[in-house]
Design an enzyme around this catalytic site. Structure first.
Site, PDB file in Angstrom:
ATOM      1  N   THR A 123       3.987   7.200   3.372  1.00 10.57           N
ATOM      2  CA  THR A 123       2.896   8.185   3.398  1.00 10.57           C
ATOM      3  C   THR A 123       2.465   8.388   4.850  1.00 10.57           C
ATOM      4  OG1 THR A 123       2.228   7.397   1.227  1.00 10.57           O
ATOM      5  CG2 THR A 123       0.625   8.722   2.444  1.00 10.57           C
ATOM      6  N   GLU A 150       2.656   0.364  -8.019  1.00 11.29           N
ATOM      7  CA  GLU A 150       3.183  -0.983  -7.788  1.00 11.29           C
ATOM      8  C   GLU A 150       3.332  -1.708  -9.117  1.00 11.29           C
ATOM      9  OE1 GLU A 150       0.986  -3.187  -4.846  1.00 11.29           O
ATOM     10  OE2 GLU A 150       1.406  -1.662  -3.330  1.00 11.29           O
ATOM     11  N   LYS A 207       0.751  14.642  -1.291  1.00  8.91           N
ATOM     12  CA  LYS A 207       0.600  13.180  -1.468  1.00  8.91           C
ATOM     13  C   LYS A 207      -0.865  12.765  -1.265  1.00  8.91           C
ATOM     14  CE  LYS A 207       1.205   8.904  -1.834  1.00  8.91           C
ATOM     15  NZ  LYS A 207       1.381   8.316  -3.143  1.00  8.91           N
ATOM     16  N   ASN A 211      -3.574  11.456  -4.258  1.00 13.55           N
ATOM     17  CA  ASN A 211      -4.218  10.133  -4.252  1.00 13.55           C
ATOM     18  C   ASN A 211      -5.736  10.249  -4.122  1.00 13.55           C
ATOM     19  OD1 ASN A 211      -2.143   8.497  -4.823  1.00 13.55           O
ATOM     20  ND2 ASN A 211      -1.926   7.592  -2.803  1.00 13.55           N
ATOM     21  N   CYS A 263      -2.723   1.821  -1.428  1.00 15.72           N
ATOM     22  CA  CYS A 263      -2.677   3.251  -1.092  1.00 15.72           C
ATOM     23  C   CYS A 263      -4.023   3.986  -1.117  1.00 15.72           C
ATOM     24  CB  CYS A 263      -1.676   3.954  -1.997  1.00 15.72           C
ATOM     25  SG  CYS A 263       0.009   3.416  -1.629  1.00 15.72           S
ATOM     26  N   ASP A 267      -5.260   6.178   2.013  1.00 16.71           N
ATOM     27  CA  ASP A 267      -4.884   7.598   1.911  1.00 16.71           C
ATOM     28  C   ASP A 267      -6.121   8.506   1.892  1.00 16.71           C
ATOM     29  OD1 ASP A 267      -2.379   6.504   1.807  1.00 16.71           O
ATOM     30  OD2 ASP A 267      -1.800   7.340  -0.128  1.00 16.71           O
TER      31      ASP A 267
HETATM   32  N1  NAD Z   1       3.146   0.675  -2.729  1.00 16.46           N
HETATM   33  C1  NAD Z   1       2.943   1.833  -3.309  1.00 16.46           C
HETATM   34  O1  NAD Z   1       2.481   1.894  -4.462  1.00 16.46           O
HETATM   35  C2  NAD Z   1       3.245   3.128  -2.596  1.00 16.46           C
HETATM   36  C3  NAD Z   1       3.277   4.332  -3.331  1.00 16.46           C
HETATM   37  C4  NAD Z   1       3.550   5.527  -2.660  1.00 16.46           C
HETATM   38  C5  NAD Z   1       3.743   5.517  -1.281  1.00 16.46           C
HETATM   39  N2  NAD Z   1       3.676   4.348  -0.591  1.00 16.46           N
HETATM   40  C6  NAD Z   1       3.898   4.394   0.866  1.00 16.46           C
HETATM   41  O2  NAD Z   1       5.226   3.985   1.154  1.00 16.46           O
HETATM   42  C7  NAD Z   1       5.260   3.188   2.351  1.00 16.46           C
HETATM   43  C8  NAD Z   1       5.831   1.830   2.039  1.00 16.46           C
HETATM   44  O3  NAD Z   1       5.039   1.190   1.065  1.00 16.46           O
HETATM   45  P1  NAD Z   1       5.488  -0.162   0.324  1.00 16.46           P
HETATM   46  O4  NAD Z   1       4.418  -0.491  -0.638  1.00 16.46           O
HETATM   47  O5  NAD Z   1       6.891  -0.036  -0.137  1.00 16.46           O
HETATM   48  O6  NAD Z   1       5.413  -1.166   1.580  1.00 16.46           O
HETATM   49  P2  NAD Z   1       5.847  -2.698   1.647  1.00 16.46           P
HETATM   50  O7  NAD Z   1       4.950  -3.311   2.654  1.00 16.46           O
HETATM   51  O8  NAD Z   1       5.941  -3.270   0.278  1.00 16.46           O
HETATM   52  O9  NAD Z   1       7.335  -2.632   2.228  1.00 16.46           O
HETATM   53  C9  NAD Z   1       7.654  -2.163   3.493  1.00 16.46           C
HETATM   54  C10 NAD Z   1       8.913  -2.856   3.968  1.00 16.46           C
HETATM   55  O10 NAD Z   1       9.326  -2.305   5.223  1.00 16.46           O
HETATM   56  C11 NAD Z   1       9.825  -3.356   6.037  1.00 16.46           C
HETATM   57  N3  NAD Z   1       9.842  -2.896   7.429  1.00 16.46           N
HETATM   58  C12 NAD Z   1       8.816  -2.841   8.323  1.00 16.46           C
HETATM   59  N4  NAD Z   1       9.246  -2.306   9.486  1.00 16.46           N
HETATM   60  C13 NAD Z   1      10.556  -1.994   9.315  1.00 16.46           C
HETATM   61  C14 NAD Z   1      11.548  -1.411  10.149  1.00 16.46           C
HETATM   62  N5  NAD Z   1      11.264  -0.996  11.391  1.00 16.46           N
HETATM   63  N6  NAD Z   1      12.800  -1.267   9.655  1.00 16.46           N
HETATM   64  C15 NAD Z   1      13.105  -1.653   8.389  1.00 16.46           C
HETATM   65  N7  NAD Z   1      12.204  -2.206   7.547  1.00 16.46           N
HETATM   66  C16 NAD Z   1      10.944  -2.373   8.006  1.00 16.46           C
HETATM   67  C17 NAD Z   1       8.891  -4.511   5.715  1.00 16.46           C
HETATM   68  O11 NAD Z   1       9.459  -5.755   6.084  1.00 16.46           O
HETATM   69  C18 NAD Z   1       8.740  -4.360   4.195  1.00 16.46           C
HETATM   70  O12 NAD Z   1       9.740  -5.066   3.491  1.00 16.46           O
HETATM   71  C19 NAD Z   1       3.822   3.185   2.872  1.00 16.46           C
HETATM   72  O13 NAD Z   1       3.672   4.242   3.771  1.00 16.46           O
HETATM   73  C20 NAD Z   1       2.994   3.451   1.626  1.00 16.46           C
HETATM   74  O14 NAD Z   1       1.776   4.063   1.933  1.00 16.46           O
HETATM   75  C21 NAD Z   1       3.462   3.149  -1.217  1.00 16.46           C
END
Ligand code: NAD
Length: 402
Positions: A123, A150, A207, A211, A263, A267
């Site tokens: 996001t 999640e 997005k 949210n 989020c 957000d």
């Molecule tokens: N969790 C949710 O419900 C959800 C829903 C929609 C959108 N999002 C968005 O998606 C994004 C990710 O969310 P998430 O919950 O999956 O995060 P998360 O923290 O669970 O996972 C992120 C992963 O990225 C890895 N990482 C960090 N820097 C990196 C790099 N340079 N190269 C490769 N890997 C790297 C971390 O080690 C981690 O495993 C965020 O922007 C979040 O806002 C999350």
């Protein structure tokens, strides 16, 4: 088709598994333990469908063309698409998301694959992808909003409400690449979903507005509950009566200590920051309402604690929702902070936390002694484990769900 996914969290891993049913996928992360777990076909996050898919691949019953690596140079080589799913945390000092991990991933992908289309799934602020294309002089960057929850990450991508991909509308190749990526998501899904291809700035707005609407709904029912509690009304009856109107609906209406999780808090703040010089009232109110609600809940807890001879407030679980495996920005933490600020000690029951303390408060795994020692037990979500001490429990989980 070879696809790389940067980040193996909720978003990245669910997409990696989904896409690996039809394409060759390599997942790249910077945390060795996550890559090692995936190499053993173990999920680094708790998600029933992901765990089941990885187990099916491990046994050979349902193969997945999925590998994982820490080596970005190797992982991002010879790919058609790269999906970026790295964290974007709200930075209160700059009043914007910190997008540095997205930019680090984009740079690493571009260094290894000059021609690949990069799809940002993290996001980001409204307008970010267009600015990034401009700043890097790189046409091949798209944005696709992610709507998963999640704990139901793969489920929500297998049964999507909609698939949206944002591109540069003035560039036919960008629009075509967006349609190809949308098709990949649609082919991996088990249900048909509406597919929308639009400008990347519009997709980013979708997005954050989606949210913020969810946060607004949570804040609305929480504020209804604050009113009912203050005036001695039965909030559950009022909510039931309101929600039987089909235009309101009976979903997502269970009061809580506030909207939380990874989020919604960040957000909503990001969308408010995006308004900058655009007039608004509702967006700011959604952000403020969450603070007001936690103040109210903390006051209620403190009132109960003040009646005790030796006040000790017990926090039952730090998680946001029942069944969640993490407690990023959970609303009970905001309540806990306020209670402690008034000098009242807190004892935390959180079986998934191995540290003996959480922000200076004792953590216990012993439920029986927790129930005995705490004079008031604060639970954002009810659990039958608390049935024998119901008189001590403060919760606003009126409908005992989500
Ligand atoms: N969790 C949710 O419900 C959800 C829903 C929609 C959108 N999002 C968005 O998606 C994004 C990710 O969310 P998430 O919950 O999956 O995060 P998360 O923290 O669970 O996972 C992120 C992963 O990225 C890895 N990482 C960090 N820097 C990196 C790099 N340079 N190269 C490769 N890997 C790297 C971390 O080690 C981690 O495993 C965020 O922007 C979040 O806002 C999350």
């Amino acid at each position: 088709m070879r696809i790389a996914v940067a980040g193996t969290g909720y978003v990245g891993l669910s997409l990696a598994v989904l896409l690996a049913r039809g394409s060759e996928v390599v997942a790249v992360d910077v945390v060795p333990a996550k890559v090692e777990a995936l190499a053993r076909w173990e999920s680094p996050i708790r998600d029933a469908e992901i765990e089941e898919a990885l187990a099916g691949a491990a046994s050979g019953e349902r193969p997945l063309a999925l590998s994982a690596t820490l080596d970005a140079g190797e992982g991002y080589r010879n790919i058609d698409f790269a999906v970026v799913a790295t964290p974007t945390d709200y930075d209160p000092a700059r009043n914007f998301f910190n997008t540095s991990s997205v930019e680090a991933a984009v740079a690493a992908i571009r260094a290894a694959s000059p021609e690949a289309w990069i799809v940002v799934k993290s996001t980001v602020p409204v307008g970010y992808t267009a600015q990034l294309r401009e700043r890097l002089g790189d046409r091949r960057i798209l944005f696709s909003p992610e709507f998963l929850r999640e704990g139901r990450a793969l489920h929500d991508n297998l049964h999507p409400s909609r698939i949206i991909v944002g591109a540069d509308e003035s560039d036919p190749e960008s629009m075509e690449a967006a349609r190809r990526f949308a098709n990949l998501l649609a082919e991996g899904a088990e249900d048909e979903a509406p597919v929308l291809v639009m400008g990347s700035t519009e997709a980013e707005a979708v997005k954050l507005f989606a949210n913020t609407f969810l946060a607004l709904r949570v804040a609305y029912f929480n504020e209804l509950d604050t009113y009912a509690s203050s005036r001695g009304l039965d909030a559950a009856r009022v909510i039931e009566g309101v929600c039987l109107d089909p235009r309101v609906g009976s979903h997502y209406n269970n009061p809580s200590f506030g909207y939380g999780g990874y989020c919604l808090p960040k957000d909503t703040k990001q969308l408010l920051a995006n308004y900058a010089d655009v007039p608004q009232n509702v967006m700011g109110a959604v952000v403020d309402a969450n603070r007001t609600r936690k103040d109210f809940v903390a006051d209620q807890v403190l009132e109960r604690a003040s009646a005790l001879e030796e006040p000790l407030v017990g926090v039952y679980r730090l998680t946001m929702k029942t069944g969640s495996d993490n407690f990023r920005a959970s609303s009970v933490q905001g309540v806990m902070k306020r209670v402690k600020a008034k000098g009242v000690p807190v004892l935390v029951y959180e079986p998934t936390l191995s540290a003996p303390e959480f922000f200076g408060s004792e953590v216990t795994h012993d439920l029986e002694s927790f129930k005995e020692r705490a004079g008031v037990i604060v639970a954002n979500r009810w659990s039958d484990e608390l049935a024998d001490v119901v008189g001590k429990v403060y919760t606003r989980d009126l409908f005992k769900r989500d």
